[in-house]
Design a protein around this motif. Structure first.
Motif, PDB file in Angstrom:
ATOM      1  N   LEU A 168       0.817  -1.211   0.000  1.00 21.27           N
ATOM      2  CA  LEU A 168       0.000   0.000   0.000  1.00 21.27           C
ATOM      3  C   LEU A 168       0.854   1.266   0.000  1.00 21.27           C
ATOM      4  O   LEU A 168       0.584   2.205   0.757  1.00 21.27           O
TER       5      LEU A 168
ATOM      6  N   ALA B  65      -1.161  -1.956  -5.714  1.00 22.41           N
ATOM      7  CA  ALA B  65      -2.316  -2.360  -4.914  1.00 22.41           C
ATOM      8  C   ALA B  65      -3.593  -1.693  -5.402  1.00 22.41           C
ATOM      9  O   ALA B  65      -4.252  -0.975  -4.636  1.00 22.41           O
TER      10      ALA B  65
ATOM     11  N   SER C  74      -5.994  -0.761  -2.349  1.00 24.70           N
ATOM     12  CA  SER C  74      -6.013   0.651  -1.962  1.00 24.70           C
ATOM     13  C   SER C  74      -7.433   1.197  -1.956  1.00 24.70           C
ATOM     14  O   SER C  74      -7.800   1.995  -1.086  1.00 24.70           O
TER      15      SER C  74
ATOM     16  N   GLU D  66      -9.055  -0.187   1.195  1.00 25.19           N
ATOM     17  CA  GLU D  66      -8.571   0.514   2.382  1.00 25.19           C
ATOM     18  C   GLU D  66      -9.244   1.878   2.511  1.00 25.19           C
ATOM     19  O   GLU D  66      -9.629   2.290   3.615  1.00 25.19           O
TER      20      GLU D  66
ATOM     21  N   LEU E  85      -0.780   7.232  -2.357  1.00 19.97           N
ATOM     22  CA  LEU E  85      -0.873   6.446  -1.121  1.00 19.97           C
ATOM     23  C   LEU E  85       0.267   6.719  -0.149  1.00 19.97           C
ATOM     24  O   LEU E  85       0.205   6.298   1.004  1.00 19.97           O
TER      25      LEU E  85
ATOM     26  N   PRO F  41      -1.750  -5.273   3.169  1.00 19.42           N
ATOM     27  CA  PRO F  41      -3.171  -4.923   3.026  1.00 19.42           C
ATOM     28  C   PRO F  41      -3.992  -5.401   4.220  1.00 19.42           C
ATOM     29  O   PRO F  41      -4.883  -6.248   4.087  1.00 19.42           O
TER      30      PRO F  41
END
Length: 462
Positions: free
Chosen positions: A115, A121, A125, A128, A334, A345
């Protein structure tokens, strides 16, 4: 050239994992059976010798092969584990993870997204971002959140962001905290080069609003920002500071408020226990640990922020990860979501759990372990040879044999550890040492709790 070992990801990854998972699960099962209880008997020397025998040589000239290495070391680790899924393993805020969450964590490990940039990702991402918004809304009704490794990192980030907020306004930061606060706050102040926190006495175990009011009046200056840190679920006894009164005082004095709810935040999921956190939404930042009262494999930490702009000081540029032109073209940035670069993750296992159980499912687990704590407290109160510290606030119960001195309390705990029969913690409150049972296993039964007390009684003076 020999064919390289198979990978966990890709279209063929699940086929490669399948036989290895069977090996690992068999080793977990057999290791737990060989252990025969909540932790291995014999103490540190015995456990270290067994691990040494299983693992040596750890870097042989020619490897043993995947299944042999996996079976041997997983078995040794399971046999030598302090397993929180065992009902008599109840010392720490160390939860037994849900099988569902562990399965999701396996998927995260197999895919191995990082991430720190979107191109490593893409889906992780996005998930999240959805998780952090959901949890910030749960706590504050708005804002943002950051995924961390746990309470220590969350507390450090909270102090860092408060420091940067003060600096941006030309002021310095001073921290007011209670003696009941987690040690990580003092360590974070040291790491960040801040003055040592002003520590207020908490003789009743929680931060007294009158004491805090005096301290806020004393230390308020035109050149200083004050950060008050409160606790929702102390490590020793699971106590919760009076959050509403503290939030009122912070509003009156213009102080920032951080609440370390690493333990207690799980009460948010329970209709019964959520009122104990009244006022939490008014904090500028809140620490959550879902690898405590959330039944996640570690790590599963969160820092929620009432104001989403508070994350801005974390903005950072590294051309290979978040070049300006990539960001302008729409690739999510990120790198400013953490002080770490590579990040697992961890959102996946949390998101799977939230979606699968929902508020009612998680709330039922919270209610159950809190009920267990009250049941244990009632047993202790009714027992002629035990003293109870206080009615449990969450799921921590402190008690001690009536006629034991502090040295014998420590002996009882170590004897149970050495025998491998029970794992209890210890706490120092009211000038006395207490045994600590932290109940986080929803499968613990009343009979298990009775057995725990019998084990303690069997090693106690009469």
């Amino acid at each position: 050239m020999r064919t390289p070992p198979p990978l966990a990801g890709g279209a063929q990854g699940p086929d490669a994992l399948q036989p290895l998972l069977t090996t690992a699960l068999d080793a977990l099962r057999e290791g737990a059976a060989a252990r025969g209880g909540p932790l291995p008997p014999g103490g540190p020397t015995t456990v270290a010798a067994r691990v040494h025998e299983a693992a040596t040589p750890l870097l042989p000239h020619h490897g043993t092969g995947a299944k042999t290495a996996l079976r041997t070391l997983v078995h040794a680790t399971a046999q030598g584990a302090a397993d929180p899924a065992e009902p008599l393993c109840a010392a720490h805020l160390h939860c037994p993870p849900l099988a569902l969450a562990a399965a999701a964590d396996l998927a995260a490990s197999a895919l191995n997204p990082s991430l720190d940039s979107w191109d490593q990702a893409p889906a992780a991402s996005a998930l999240e971002a959805l998780l952090t918004t959901t949890l910030a809304t749960e706590v504050h009704g708005r804002g943002d959140a950051l995924v961390t490794t746990g309470g220590t990192e969350s507390n450090q980030l909270a102090l860092l962001l408060a420091r940067e907020h003060a600096t941006a306004h030309g002021r310095t930061l001073r921290i007011l905290t209670g003696a009941n606060a987690h040690h990580s706050l003092h360590r974070a102040a040291w790491l960040l080069g801040l003055p040592a926190p002003i520590t207020l006495p908490t003789p009743t175990g929680t931060l007294d609003p009158a004491t805090l009011a005096t301290a806020l009046t004393t230390h308020t200056t035109d050149t200083t920002d004050l950060l008050v840190t409160a606790t929702a679920g102390t490590t020793d006894a699971g106590l919760i500071d009076p959050l509403t009164a503290i939030a009122d005082l912070c509003a009156t004095h213009g102080a920032r408020l951080h609440v370390d709810a690493a333990y207690g935040a799980g009460l948010l999921f329970s209709d019964t226990h959520r009122p104990k956190l009244h006022g939490l939404d008014r904090a500028h930042s809140v620490t959550l640990d879902l690898h405590k009262l959330g039944w996640q494999p570690a790590a599963a930490g969160i820092l929620t922020l009432r104001d989403a702009t508070d994350t801005h000081p974390l903005t950072h540029r590294a051309d290979y990860l978040n070049a300006d032109d990539d960001t302008e073209a729409g690739l999510p940035d990120l790198l400013g979501r953490s002080l770490r670069t590579t990040r697992r993750p961890d959102a996946l296992k949390i998101a799977v759990t939230l979606k699968a159980l929902g508020r009612t499912g998680l709330g039922a687990l919270v209610d159950h372990v809190c009920d267990q704590a009250r049941h244990l407290a009632d047993e202790i109160t009714a027992h002629p040879h035990f003293d109870l510290y206080a009615t449990p606030t969450i799921s921590t119960v402190l008690f001690r044999p009536t006629h034991a001195d502090d040295d014998h309390i420590a002996h009882i705990r170590r004897k149970l550890l050495h025998d491998g029969t029970a794992v209890l913690g210890r706490a120092q409150l009211d000038g006395r040492r207490w045994l600590k049972a932290t109940l986080l296993n929803p499968h613990t039964t009343p009979d298990d709790l009775t057995t725990l007390l019998k084990l303690v009684e069997g090693t106690s003076p009469r």
